[in-house]
Design a protein around this motif. Structure first.
Motif, PDB file in Angstrom:
ATOM      1  N   SER A 108       8.085  -5.805  -6.407  1.00 14.43           N
ATOM      2  CA  SER A 108       7.147  -6.520  -5.537  1.00 14.43           C
ATOM      3  C   SER A 108       6.927  -7.962  -5.971  1.00 14.43           C
ATOM      4  O   SER A 108       6.410  -8.769  -5.195  1.00 14.43           O
ATOM      5  CB  SER A 108       5.798  -5.780  -5.513  1.00 14.43           C
ATOM      6  N   ILE A 109       7.335  -8.287  -7.190  1.00 12.87           N
ATOM      7  CA  ILE A 109       7.191  -9.660  -7.668  1.00 12.87           C
ATOM      8  C   ILE A 109       8.223 -10.565  -7.009  1.00 12.87           C
ATOM      9  O   ILE A 109       7.964 -11.746  -6.771  1.00 12.87           O
ATOM     10  CB  ILE A 109       7.343  -9.716  -9.201  1.00 12.87           C
ATOM     11  N   TRP A 160       7.228 -17.829  -2.375  1.00 15.41           N
ATOM     12  CA  TRP A 160       8.470 -17.977  -3.131  1.00 15.41           C
ATOM     13  C   TRP A 160       9.187 -19.269  -2.780  1.00 15.41           C
ATOM     14  O   TRP A 160       9.872 -19.851  -3.629  1.00 15.41           O
ATOM     15  CB  TRP A 160       9.378 -16.772  -2.909  1.00 15.41           C
ATOM     16  N   ASN A 169       6.391  -1.889  -8.516  1.00 16.78           N
ATOM     17  CA  ASN A 169       5.543  -3.013  -8.914  1.00 16.78           C
ATOM     18  C   ASN A 169       6.373  -4.191  -9.396  1.00 16.78           C
ATOM     19  O   ASN A 169       6.057  -5.356  -9.104  1.00 16.78           O
ATOM     20  CB  ASN A 169       4.565  -2.575 -10.009  1.00 16.78           C
TER      21      ASN A 169
END
Length: 280
Positions: free
Chosen positions: A219-220, A260, A216
């Protein structure tokens, strides 16, 4: 009898000045020449991923449990993702050092547009990352039986993952260059997060073997999605069964890497400083 004197119109100022893009290309050529003159930096930059690939690929020679795929091929895809994110570390450290030694302050006082400086840095990063990828592919094919894709569509996937990944990580590197208090501390401040990201993003350890909370976190950031995109290129449809979602989720990869790029640009505009903290 009076004579009328006709003056030639003064050339437009804009016509005498190169565009920001042209200056950025010149700056990129300069940055690239300076990089290749630093033999120690060149050797370390290119040797480090090669050594890692040879070591990990030689130690873990087993199959992935999927017909025709080996662990070493998985490392090739992961290290290509890592190579594409080299800009995060190189720009983060390099710009922090430029700020600390006064290079940025001097550039700010020249006619060079700020955009040209960043274009030069980004293109230089693109060249270095592309060279690393070519070397890793050659070693993967020669030593570890990596099969290069033959479909044009697969190479197009490689291209957009590579470009979006390099741009996003480069912008993130520019943004985090403001975190170190000095150029001397930049390596320690920026290199450690990059190493951690490699371990939790599927470069060295398959994401399926990681705890959910680490996945998790990974995944950022863009590296996990870059590696996932490159696995789709070099492991093919058979490798999709190794993914957590049993799919490469290329649509999601494109969305997050694109986010991003936009988010990295916003971070740069908000956080970037031309002067060191001691200059106020």
């Amino acid at each position: 009898m009076s004579k009328t004197v006709t003056r030639a119109p003064a050339p437009a100022l804009a016509a005498r000045q190169p565009s920001a893009t042209r200056l950025g290309l010149s700056r990129a050529a300069l940055e690239t020449r300076l990089f290749f003159r630093e033999r120690d930096a060149v050797i370390f930059t290119f040797a480090f991923p090669i050594v890692l690939l040879v070591i990990f690929g030689s130690i873990f020679e087993g199959d992935l449990g999927v017909s025709g795929l080996s662990v070493s091929q998985l490392y090739v895809a992961g290290l290509i993702g890592s190579a594409a994110m080299t800009g995060f570390q190189n720009l983060g450290i390099g710009i922090a050092m430029d700020r600390d030694d006064g290079t940025l302050k001097r550039l700010l006082g020249t006619p060079l547009p700020a955009a040209s400086y960043f274009i030069g840095k980004a293109l230089n990063t693109l060249v270095i990352s592309a060279c690393q990828v070519v070397i890793l592919l050659a070693i993967g094919v020669a030593l570890f039986g990596l099969e290069l894709p033959s479909a044009v569509s697969t190479w197009l996937t490689f291209a957009w993952v590579f470009v979006l990944g390099v741009l996003g990580s480069s912008l993130l590197g520019i943004a985090v260059s403001s975190l170190p208090r000095s150029g001397k501390s930049a390596s320690a401040v920026i290199a450690m997060p990059f190493v951690v990201l490699q371990f939790i993003s599927g470069v060295f350890i398959p994401v399926a073997q990681l705890p959910a909370w680490l996945v998790n976190i990974a995944s950022i950031f863009p590296l996990k999605w870059m590696c996932q995109g490159f696995r789709s290129v070099f492991l093919g449809d058979a490798g999709a069964t190794l993914e957590l979602a049993k799919s490469y989720e290329l649509g999601r990869v494109a969305l997050i890497l694109g986010a991003w790029v936009v988010g990295g640009l916003v971070l740069c505009l908000v956080t970037f400083r031309w002067k060191s903290r001691r200059d106020g």
